[in-house]
Enzyme design. Structure first.
Site, PDB file in Angstrom:
ATOM      1  N   CYS A  10      65.765  43.145 -16.348  1.00  0.00           N
ATOM      2  CA  CYS A  10      66.174  41.812 -15.869  1.00  0.00           C
ATOM      3  C   CYS A  10      67.377  41.903 -14.922  1.00  0.00           C
ATOM      4  O   CYS A  10      68.463  42.330 -15.319  1.00  0.00           O
ATOM      5  CB  CYS A  10      66.527  40.941 -17.070  1.00  0.00           C
ATOM      6  SG  CYS A  10      67.241  39.357 -16.577  1.00  0.00           S
ATOM      7  N   VAL A  50      67.014  35.552 -21.074  1.00  0.00           N
ATOM      8  CA  VAL A  50      68.210  36.386 -21.107  1.00  0.00           C
ATOM      9  C   VAL A  50      68.756  36.475 -19.688  1.00  0.00           C
ATOM     10  O   VAL A  50      67.994  36.293 -18.738  1.00  0.00           O
ATOM     11  CB  VAL A  50      67.882  37.804 -21.661  1.00  0.00           C
ATOM     12  CG1 VAL A  50      67.588  37.730 -23.131  1.00  0.00           C
ATOM     13  CG2 VAL A  50      66.748  38.491 -20.893  1.00  0.00           C
TER      14      VAL A  50
END
Ligand code: GSH
Length: 191
Positions: A10, A50
């Site tokens: 990410c 997240v």
């Protein structure tokens, strides 16, 4: 002790990882499997996304907000310029980062015209760096950290040739000279 709900792949989490490393802040990382997210992550962040930062039961999602929080909570070394004009330039660039990330994700989805739209945005970033050495103006800081995860991934995962953007190539070289950014490049290489 800080906890970071994290995912290696990410780029939003990468912003937080780099900033924590720059400020030499210890934390516990809990890796979230994005293809099989635990139900409890929705209790931390109602979007289920997240990064999420947690400290003593207090939780904070959204990478740009987490960066500002960390800058205020751990002011050393400063990663927002002292000059108000450069501080607002960094914030403006972070606020408008979708201009770059939308074509990046469109290219990953192989949408028509995405490569051209991303090239236009890379040329824009190159022009900023031609004019001033860092994305926040005169000094390295939050804006550079906010952008570099996508630029590393564009180069190393999407195979985008950055040679047409010399100021951007020079900036990536300077960025990779920083151990916090070099560590993130290693995470990208292992994806
Ligand atoms: N605006 C959020 C975006 C975070 C984000 O999109 N994270 C992705 C992983 S890179 C995620 O958790 N995706 C899961 C989902 O969208 O359901 C931020 O800046 O923190």
């Amino acid at each position: 002790m800080l906890t970071l709900y994290d995912a290696a792949r990410c780029p939003y989490c990468a912003r937080v990882r780099i900033l924590l490393a720059e400020k030499d802040i210890g934390y516990e990382a809990i890796e979230i499997d994005l293809s099989d997210r635990p139900a409890w992550i929705y209790e931390k962040n109602d979007t289920g996304r997240v990064p999420v930062l947690e400290e003593d039961g207090w939780v904070l999602p959204e990478s740009a907000v987490i960066m500002e929080f960390l800058e205020e909570r751990y002011p050393e070394p400063p990663l927002l310029a002292a000059d108000p004009a450069d501080r607002s330039l960094a914030r403006l660039r972070i606020f408008r980062q979708d201009d770059l990330t939308k074509p990046y994700y469109a290219l990953r989805r192989q949408e028509d015209g995405a490569a051209e739209r991303l090239a236009a945005q890379l040329a824009r970033v190159d022009a900023w760096l031609e004019a001033r050495p860092w994305l926040g103006g005169g000094t390295y800081g939050l804006a550079d950290i906010a952008y570099v995860p996508w630029l590393l991934r564009a180069r190393d995962m999407l195979g985008i040739d950055l040679e047409p953007y010399p100021a951007l190539v020079d900036w990536i070289g300077r960025m990779l000279g920083r151990p916090a950014v070099a560590a993130e490049a290693e995470i990208v290489a292992a994806l």
